[in-house]
Design a protein around this motif. Structure first.
Motif, PDB file in Angstrom:
ATOM      1  N   LYS A  93       0.840  -1.203   0.000  1.00 50.42           N
ATOM      2  CA  LYS A  93       0.000   0.000   0.000  1.00 50.42           C
ATOM      3  C   LYS A  93       0.877   1.256   0.000  1.00 50.42           C
ATOM      4  CE  LYS A  93      -3.987  -2.026   2.383  1.00 50.42           C
ATOM      5  NZ  LYS A  93      -4.907  -1.959   3.514  1.00 50.42           N
TER       6      LYS A  93
ATOM      7  N   THR B 161      -9.095   8.624   2.339  1.00 46.94           N
ATOM      8  CA  THR B 161      -9.260   8.059   3.681  1.00 46.94           C
ATOM      9  C   THR B 161      -8.971   6.562   3.647  1.00 46.94           C
ATOM     10  OG1 THR B 161     -10.908   9.719   4.241  1.00 46.94           O
ATOM     11  CG2 THR B 161     -10.933   7.686   5.538  1.00 46.94           C
TER      12      THR B 161
ATOM     13  N   SER C 267      -6.255   3.096   5.149  1.00 46.55           N
ATOM     14  CA  SER C 267      -4.877   2.737   5.480  1.00 46.55           C
ATOM     15  C   SER C 267      -3.913   2.974   4.319  1.00 46.55           C
ATOM     16  CB  SER C 267      -4.821   1.271   5.931  1.00 46.55           C
ATOM     17  OG  SER C 267      -5.373   0.435   4.927  1.00 46.55           O
ATOM     18  N   THR C 268      -4.390   2.956   3.077  1.00 44.55           N
ATOM     19  CA  THR C 268      -3.520   3.224   1.928  1.00 44.55           C
ATOM     20  C   THR C 268      -3.356   4.731   1.740  1.00 44.55           C
ATOM     21  OG1 THR C 268      -4.580   1.278   0.939  1.00 44.55           O
ATOM     22  CG2 THR C 268      -3.038   2.498  -0.436  1.00 44.55           C
TER      23      THR C 268
ATOM     24  N   ASP D 144      -6.602   8.330  -3.421  1.00 43.93           N
ATOM     25  CA  ASP D 144      -7.370   7.582  -2.424  1.00 43.93           C
ATOM     26  C   ASP D 144      -7.263   6.080  -2.692  1.00 43.93           C
ATOM     27  OD1 ASP D 144      -8.985   7.080  -0.254  1.00 43.93           O
ATOM     28  OD2 ASP D 144     -10.741   8.138  -1.035  1.00 43.93           O
ATOM     29  N   GLY D 145      -7.536   5.307  -1.673  1.00 40.23           N
ATOM     30  CA  GLY D 145      -7.569   3.852  -1.801  1.00 40.23           C
ATOM     31  C   GLY D 145      -8.917   3.391  -2.341  1.00 40.23           C
TER      32      GLY D 145
ATOM     33  N   ASP E  92     -11.723  -0.357  -2.247  1.00 44.53           N
ATOM     34  CA  ASP E  92     -11.964  -1.716  -1.732  1.00 44.53           C
ATOM     35  C   ASP E  92     -11.999  -2.749  -2.842  1.00 44.53           C
ATOM     36  OD1 ASP E  92     -12.353  -0.885   1.057  1.00 44.53           O
ATOM     37  OD2 ASP E  92     -14.068   0.174   0.226  1.00 44.53           O
TER      38      ASP E  92
ATOM     39  N   LYS F  20     -15.894   1.709  -2.980  1.00 44.86           N
ATOM     40  CA  LYS F  20     -15.227   2.405  -1.883  1.00 44.86           C
ATOM     41  C   LYS F  20     -16.199   2.528  -0.713  1.00 44.86           C
ATOM     42  CE  LYS F  20     -12.787   6.050  -2.467  1.00 44.86           C
ATOM     43  NZ  LYS F  20     -11.930   5.535  -1.401  1.00 44.86           N
ATOM     44  N   GLY F  21     -15.640   2.860   0.434  1.00 44.75           N
ATOM     45  CA  GLY F  21     -16.502   3.166   1.575  1.00 44.75           C
ATOM     46  C   GLY F  21     -16.552   2.114   2.656  1.00 44.75           C
TER      47      GLY F  21
ATOM     48  N   GLY G  68     -14.497   1.938   4.719  1.00 43.29           N
ATOM     49  CA  GLY G  68     -14.104   2.764   5.873  1.00 43.29           C
ATOM     50  C   GLY G  68     -15.183   3.751   6.283  1.00 43.29           C
ATOM     51  N   GLY G  69     -16.261   3.810   5.512  1.00 46.33           N
ATOM     52  CA  GLY G  69     -17.399   4.640   5.906  1.00 46.33           C
ATOM     53  C   GLY G  69     -17.361   6.072   5.408  1.00 46.33           C
ATOM     54  N   SER G  70     -16.406   6.422   4.544  1.00 43.70           N
ATOM     55  CA  SER G  70     -16.262   7.832   4.141  1.00 43.70           C
ATOM     56  C   SER G  70     -16.703   8.078   2.707  1.00 43.70           C
ATOM     57  CB  SER G  70     -14.801   8.257   4.313  1.00 43.70           C
ATOM     58  OG  SER G  70     -14.372   7.983   5.618  1.00 43.70           O
TER      59      SER G  70
ATOM     60  N   GLU H 106     -15.856  11.269   0.112  1.00 39.04           N
ATOM     61  CA  GLU H 106     -14.910  10.851  -0.937  1.00 39.04           C
ATOM     62  C   GLU H 106     -15.504  11.108  -2.317  1.00 39.04           C
ATOM     63  OE1 GLU H 106     -12.584   7.312   1.492  1.00 39.04           O
ATOM     64  OE2 GLU H 106     -14.326   6.793   0.312  1.00 39.04           O
TER      65      GLU H 106
ATOM     66  N   LYS I 228      -7.069  -5.985  -4.158  1.00 34.08           N
ATOM     67  CA  LYS I 228      -8.319  -5.250  -4.404  1.00 34.08           C
ATOM     68  C   LYS I 228      -8.871  -5.466  -5.819  1.00 34.08           C
ATOM     69  CE  LYS I 228      -8.060  -3.290  -0.308  1.00 34.08           C
ATOM     70  NZ  LYS I 228      -7.830  -1.895  -0.068  1.00 34.08           N
TER      71      LYS I 228
HETATM   72  O1  LIG Z   1     -13.169   4.020   0.725  1.00 31.47           O
HETATM   73  C1  LIG Z   1     -12.439   4.045   1.683  1.00 31.47           C
HETATM   74  C2  LIG Z   1     -12.827   4.624   2.976  1.00 31.47           C
HETATM   75  O2  LIG Z   1     -14.162   5.018   2.983  1.00 31.47           O
HETATM   76  C3  LIG Z   1     -11.079   3.458   1.562  1.00 31.47           C
HETATM   77  O3  LIG Z   1     -10.402   4.098   0.544  1.00 31.47           O
HETATM   78  C4  LIG Z   1     -11.191   2.006   1.262  1.00 31.47           C
HETATM   79  O4  LIG Z   1     -11.967   1.421   2.278  1.00 31.47           O
HETATM   80  C5  LIG Z   1      -9.809   1.336   1.205  1.00 31.47           C
HETATM   81  O5  LIG Z   1      -9.262   1.344   2.473  1.00 31.47           O
HETATM   82  P1  LIG Z   1      -7.810   0.757   2.772  1.00 31.47           P
HETATM   83  O6  LIG Z   1      -6.852   1.620   2.043  1.00 31.47           O
HETATM   84  O7  LIG Z   1      -7.690   0.870   4.268  1.00 31.47           O
HETATM   85  O8  LIG Z   1      -7.791  -0.655   2.288  1.00 31.47           O
END
Ligand SMILES: O=C(CO)[C@H](O)[C@H](O)COP(=O)(O)O
Length: 327
Positions: free
Chosen positions: A34, A55, A57-58, A112-113, A115, A125-126, A128-130, A134, A152
């Motif tokens: 990442k 938002t 971890s990436t 941005d990262g 899923d 995406k989301g 992480g809830g954002s 985003e 992913k």
């Molecule tokens: O959409 C997101 C948050 O709402 C993140 O970008 C997605 O969940 C990827 O997260 P990570 O980089 O932790 O795997």
């Protein structure tokens, strides 16, 4: 999870990720992959840019890297637009100047990262809830650079079997969740309210409700309290066992439901996808022309083309410092 990566040493912050080669196999963790993708993306940021800060971890690695380059004077006059309260806090603590969409309605770039990424560069995406912030930020940027490790990549949206999040208003959430599930019966959909119990490890931006102040129901099938987004809403996660089919139609159908705020499918939004994996970094650029769709020309790794039948083929191998990265 440790992922064998024969071509890489762990990256130091001083060296571009792709210039580090090792003769012996090196195992990189998922987090290191990442970070490699994130550092590569930050190479696209230039001084004076307005930058959407993702938002997760990436994306966190990208924000760290931008701050590091600002402090070293290698980047100047960056304005960050955070996509969550969590990223806002991180960027603030690192001294990145921040603003918002009211003052900067057009962004130069967002990083941005994701899923899930399908072969057409559509995203989920989301987790992480954002997703709402985003989508608002990443929908108005000139370049949207998505950074992921190769876990992913999916054949189709929903193909990981993991959550496709939908942000909904708390009012009668069960009613809305049921309607969402019914919408995708053909894809074996199961809709679950995200709760403190079900969101372990997924919280990037939101928080967990302290009080159940919503009307209609407070039954929590998953256990725990509802996960609450930065915007005070709930998240219903959709799980599919089959392909949902036409994504645009699915998007429209979800957004037509009163009670839905936004969904986590980011269709046709990514302009570049950077994938770090055990064979190196692949950069996929979405360039449309009249013939086939040229997906990747990068200065580093591989050149991929998407054929008319939807399959990706490596059409050339790029060299880096005299070594072949991909064959
Ligand atoms: O959409 C997101 C948050 O709402 C993140 O970008 C997605 O969940 C990827 O997260 P990570 O980089 O932790 O795997």
């Amino acid at each position: 999870m440790a992922i064998p990566c024969p071509h890489f040493n762990p990256v130091t912050s001083e060296k571009p990720a792709m210039e580090v080669l090792s003769p012996s196999p090196v195992v990189l963790t998922q987090d290191e992959l990442k970070r490699i993708a994130a550092y590569k993306a930050v190479e696209m940021v230039e001084s004076g840019m307005v930058v959407g800060l993702g938002t997760g971890s990436t994306a966190k690695h990208a924000v760290d890297r931008i701050a590091e380059l600002l402090h070293k004077g290698k980047l100047k006059k960056i304005i960050g637009i955070p996509t969550s309260t969590k990223t806002h806090k991180q960027a603030l603590s690192l001294g990145i100047p921040l603003s918002d969409l009211d003052s900067h309605p057009v962004l130069d770039i967002a990083i941005d990262g994701a899923d899930e990424i399908d072969p057409n560069l559509n995203l989920v995406k989301g987790r992480g809830g954002s997703l709402l912030r985003e989508k608002m930020v990443e929908g108005v940027c000139k370049k949207f650079v998505v950074i992921v490790d190769e876990s992913k990549l999916v054949k189709y949206i929903g193909g990981s079997g993991l959550a496709m999040p939908v942000e909904i208003v708390p009012f009668c959430w069960k009613f809305t969740a049921k309607r969402l599930q019914e919408l995708f019966e053909h894809a074996g959909c199961v809709a679950k309210l995200r709760t403190s119990a079900s969101s372990n490890g997924m919280e990037n931006g939101g928080y967990v409700a302290k009080l159940s102040t919503f009307a209609c129901s407070n039954g929590m099938e998953n256990g725990g309290l509802p996960f609450v987004t930065d915007n005070g809403n709930y998240v219903v996660d959709l799980y599919f066992t089959r392909d949902i089919g036409d994504l645009k139609a699915a998007s429209d159908a979800i957004l037509r439901l009163a009670g839905v705020v936004e969904h986590g499918m980011f269709l046709d939004m990514a302009t570049t996808v950077i994938v770090a994996g055990d064979r190196g970094v692949t950069i996929k650029n979405k360039i449309i022309n009249n013939a086939d769709e040229l997906i990747s020309i990068s200065n580093s790794i591989a050149i991929e083309a998407k054929r008319k039948d939807g399959q990706y083929v490596t059409v050339a191998t790029a060299l880096s410092k005299g070594r072949t990265w991909l064959s």
